[in-house]
Design an enzyme around this catalytic site. Structure first.
Site, mmCIF file in Angstrom:
data_model
loop_
_atom_site.group_PDB
_atom_site.id
_atom_site.type_symbol
_atom_site.label_atom_id
_atom_site.label_comp_id
_atom_site.label_asym_id
_atom_site.label_seq_id
_atom_site.Cartn_x
_atom_site.Cartn_y
_atom_site.Cartn_z
ATOM 1 N N GLU A 15 2.705 0.115 -10.901
ATOM 2 C CA GLU A 15 4.119 -0.036 -10.498
ATOM 3 C C GLU A 15 5.040 0.913 -11.268
ATOM 4 O O GLU A 15 6.141 0.542 -11.672
ATOM 5 C CB GLU A 15 4.569 -1.499 -10.614
ATOM 6 C CG GLU A 15 3.997 -2.340 -9.498
ATOM 7 C CD GLU A 15 4.436 -3.776 -9.538
ATOM 8 O OE1 GLU A 15 5.642 -4.026 -9.657
ATOM 9 O OE2 GLU A 15 3.552 -4.647 -9.425
ATOM 10 N N GLU A 74 -1.721 6.916 -3.138
ATOM 11 C CA GLU A 74 -2.853 7.656 -2.570
ATOM 12 C C GLU A 74 -3.521 8.424 -3.708
ATOM 13 O O GLU A 74 -2.962 8.542 -4.800
ATOM 14 C CB GLU A 74 -2.368 8.624 -1.484
ATOM 15 C CG GLU A 74 -1.708 7.880 -0.341
ATOM 16 C CD GLU A 74 -1.309 8.788 0.820
ATOM 17 O OE1 GLU A 74 -1.615 10.003 0.776
ATOM 18 O OE2 GLU A 74 -0.705 8.266 1.771
ATOM 19 N N ILE A 76 -5.199 -0.080 -4.234
ATOM 20 C CA ILE A 76 -4.386 -1.107 -3.583
ATOM 21 C C ILE A 76 -4.815 -2.497 -4.067
ATOM 22 O O ILE A 76 -5.931 -2.956 -3.794
ATOM 23 C CB ILE A 76 -4.480 -0.993 -2.038
ATOM 24 C CG1 ILE A 76 -4.121 0.443 -1.598
ATOM 25 C CG2 ILE A 76 -3.590 -2.040 -1.374
ATOM 26 C CD1 ILE A 76 -2.797 0.976 -2.139
ATOM 27 N N ALA A 132 0.841 -1.205 0.000
ATOM 28 C CA ALA A 132 0.000 0.000 0.000
ATOM 29 C C ALA A 132 0.872 1.249 0.000
ATOM 30 O O ALA A 132 1.343 1.698 1.054
ATOM 31 C CB ALA A 132 -0.940 -0.025 1.201
HETATM 32 N N1 COS Z 1 16.493 2.548 -4.804
HETATM 33 C C1 COS Z 1 16.953 3.130 -3.674
HETATM 34 N N2 COS Z 1 16.797 4.446 -3.424
HETATM 35 C C2 COS Z 1 16.139 5.186 -4.336
HETATM 36 C C3 COS Z 1 15.626 4.639 -5.531
HETATM 37 C C4 COS Z 1 15.827 3.271 -5.756
HETATM 38 N N3 COS Z 1 15.378 2.689 -6.862
HETATM 39 N N4 COS Z 1 15.010 5.619 -6.244
HETATM 40 C C5 COS Z 1 15.136 6.748 -5.526
HETATM 41 N N5 COS Z 1 15.825 6.478 -4.375
HETATM 42 C C6 COS Z 1 16.214 7.427 -3.341
HETATM 43 C C7 COS Z 1 17.047 8.556 -3.950
HETATM 44 O O1 COS Z 1 18.415 8.175 -3.966
HETATM 45 C C8 COS Z 1 16.780 9.670 -2.984
HETATM 46 O O2 COS Z 1 17.582 9.482 -1.821
HETATM 47 P P1 COS Z 1 18.195 10.709 -0.988
HETATM 48 O O3 COS Z 1 17.047 11.349 -0.286
HETATM 49 O O4 COS Z 1 19.138 10.060 -0.046
HETATM 50 O O5 COS Z 1 18.836 11.618 -1.987
HETATM 51 C C9 COS Z 1 15.323 9.466 -2.602
HETATM 52 O O6 COS Z 1 15.042 8.084 -2.837
HETATM 53 C C10 COS Z 1 14.372 10.311 -3.398
HETATM 54 O O7 COS Z 1 14.602 10.062 -4.768
HETATM 55 P P2 COS Z 1 14.081 11.045 -5.920
HETATM 56 O O8 COS Z 1 14.520 12.444 -5.599
HETATM 57 O O9 COS Z 1 14.440 10.472 -7.249
HETATM 58 O O10 COS Z 1 12.499 10.959 -5.665
HETATM 59 P P3 COS Z 1 11.288 11.651 -6.406
HETATM 60 O O11 COS Z 1 10.345 12.109 -5.380
HETATM 61 O O12 COS Z 1 11.776 12.592 -7.444
HETATM 62 O O13 COS Z 1 10.546 10.396 -7.107
HETATM 63 C C11 COS Z 1 10.054 8.719 -8.765
HETATM 64 C C12 COS Z 1 11.111 9.618 -8.078
HETATM 65 C C13 COS Z 1 9.078 9.492 -9.640
HETATM 66 C C14 COS Z 1 10.906 7.813 -9.647
HETATM 67 C C15 COS Z 1 9.304 7.866 -7.702
HETATM 68 O O14 COS Z 1 8.436 8.672 -6.948
HETATM 69 C C16 COS Z 1 8.518 6.742 -8.317
HETATM 70 O O15 COS Z 1 9.040 5.685 -8.655
HETATM 71 N N6 COS Z 1 7.175 6.941 -8.456
HETATM 72 C C17 COS Z 1 6.304 5.906 -8.944
HETATM 73 C C18 COS Z 1 5.750 5.185 -7.785
HETATM 74 C C19 COS Z 1 5.062 3.942 -8.200
HETATM 75 O O16 COS Z 1 5.633 3.082 -8.844
HETATM 76 N N7 COS Z 1 3.802 3.822 -7.797
HETATM 77 C C20 COS Z 1 3.047 2.671 -8.030
HETATM 78 C C21 COS Z 1 2.915 1.940 -6.751
HETATM 79 S S1 COS Z 1 2.702 0.228 -6.862
HETATM 80 S S2 COS Z 1 1.196 -0.097 -8.006
#
Ligand code: COS
Length: 403
Positions: free
Chosen positions: A386, A136, A166, A133
């Site tokens: 995802e 949002e 979810i 989950a």
């Molecule tokens: N593994 C480990 N750490 C990660 C990572 C990964 N794959 N991706 C990002 N991080 C870390 C970054 O290194 C950063 O760390 P620091 O705070 O130490 O610098 C932190 O997480 C934030 O990363 P970032 O600035 O890239 O975050 P954003 O808010 O810009 O978001 C995206 C990036 C858009 C890629 C992310 O929000 C995402 O994947 N969104 C989609 C979510 C999703 O898949 N939803 C569906 C849910 S399941 S159906």
């Protein structure tokens, strides 16, 4: 129809994957589940997949085999092989399988010994249904913008807020849930929790109906009290944990898309061989041959990126001694980008392949109840969940700018 296994001879795979693919290709065509009620069908698939031992690939074995898995670690290639074969036969069977892995993935990665013992063996046997989950209403792609809040009361945690879209909502036994624990700290202020479905203050009754069978719900947390030991992983380390979990399962979504695309291609070839028109078969037309050629190449392009992403992750897990922190971070970024490329390409290509196969079937392609018609609906959400295609583009694009 039987899923193909010839791609398992590629060097990305080991004998364990080849054997797995062949066993699945024998088992899956024999399974028929009435999928009209997606919740009942999903439970039925979890039970069957558990009984047959396939869910054991969703969790690691543990040092003495106590966690229920077959392999020592979560193996990305095994997940891809499984999802491809299951999705070829039934996208809902694939979904039921995948959610056991995604829902328990963060416990595998960061759970304490007690948490792993309490949940992973039951996930492997199908005794407990898992859910993840994160999303949002106003925090889908921008997962860090979530508003669900967990406040420490000293003795326990109090969670309030809503999660939506979810998967397995309403049928899961537990929800790995991400909430803000330091609301001003952005993505560095999110923590994961394991919440049992029976926990007072959690309401999962609002079901969401979508265009293909897929149990979904909105979760409402109202002063939901959680014991301290419900915290999963580091305090405020939840965002990274969610991303690491998604990194594993995104490549497997690509595997599911491949399974559906391969099925569409197989249906198209079968139909083209037997459909008569203008005194010959559909397959005799060069136009048909050109389309099938394009479809086969689109499938293989997605397949190679998918197998590469899964292989990269497995190889890094097996090696696990990167020379230094910088090399480790660079390796992690490469694997994240590879998973993003795989998910984006395999799902987008599968949509095109399925559309082309449907077009080849003419009117039969849109007839409700045919395989092409259901595949056309089944594939659509894979380009969204995802991490939508646009999120994958963002991940790949950001990395290109940093290189
Ligand atoms: N593994 C480990 N750490 C990660 C990572 C990964 N794959 N991706 C990002 N991080 C870390 C970054 O290194 C950063 O760390 P620091 O705070 O130490 O610098 C932190 O997480 C934030 O990363 P970032 O600035 O890239 O975050 P954003 O808010 O810009 O978001 C995206 C990036 C858009 C890629 C992310 O929000 C995402 O994947 N969104 C989609 C979510 C999703 O898949 N939803 C569906 C849910 S399941 S159906």
């Amino acid at each position: 129809m039987t899923p193909t296994t010839s791609h398992l001879t590629l060097p990305f795979f080991d004998d364990v994957h080849r054997t797995l693919g062949e066993q699945l290709a024998r088992w899956i065509p024999q399974q028929q589940v009435d999928e009209q009620d997606d919740r009942a069908a999903c439970r039925e698939w979890v039970a069957r997949l558990g009984e047959a031992g396939w869910l054991r690939y969703c969790v690691p074995a543990g040092d003495g085999g106590e966690l229920g898995g077959v392999l020592p670690r979560l193996d990305s290639r095994a997940l891809v092989v499984l999802r491809e074969a299951l999705a070829f036969h039934s996208p809902l069977a694939d979904f039921a399988f995948a959610m056991q892995g995604l829902g328990s993935g963060a416990i595998t990665l960061a759970g304490s010994a007690a948490q792993q013992a309490a949940y992973l063996p039951d996930v492997a046997s199908g005794r407990q249904i898992a859910a993840f989950a994160l999303s949002e209403a106003d925090a889908g792609s921008d997962a860090g913008a979530m508003k669900t809040r967990a406040t420490s009361t000293g003795e326990d945690w109090a969670m309030s807020g809503n999660k939506t879209w979810i998967s397995n909502g309403g049928i899961a036994d537990f929800y790995v849930t991400f909430a803000k624990t330091a609301p001003d700290a952005g993505t560095r202020g999110i923590t994961a929790f394991i919440i049992d479905a029976t926990n007072p203050g959690l309401d999962c009754s609002e079901h969401i109906t979508v265009m293909s069978p897929h149990p979904l719900a909105t979760l409402q947390f109202t002063d939901c009290r959680l014991p301290r030991h419900a915290q999963l992983g580091d305090l405020n380390g939840g965002f990274k944990l969610a991303m690491q979990t998604l990194d594993i399962f995104r490549a497997s979504v690509a595997g599911a898309a491949l399974g559906m695309a391969r099925r569409a291609l197989a249906e198209a070839v079968h139909y083209a061989r037997q459909r008569q028109m203008f005194g010959q078969t559909l397959a005799d037309f060069q136009l048909t041959q050109a389309k099938l050629g394009e479809m086969a190449a689109l499938v293989d392009a997605g397949a190679l990126l998918t197998y590469r992403a899964a292989w990269m992750r497995d190889a890094s897990e097996a090696g696990k001694q990167a020379p230094d922190a910088a090399a480790e971070a660079a390796g992690r970024r490469e694997r994240t980008v590879a998973a993003a490329m795989a998910k984006m390409t395999a799902t987008e290509n599968a949509q095109r392949v399925i559309d082309m196969a449907l077009q080849m079937h003419g009117g039969m392609g849109v007839r409700v109840g045919t395989k092409m018609e259901s595949l056309y609906r089944d594939i659509r959400s894979l380009r969204i969940y995802e991490g939508a295609t646009e999120v994958q583009q963002l991940i790949i694009g950001k990395a290109a700018l940093q290189s």
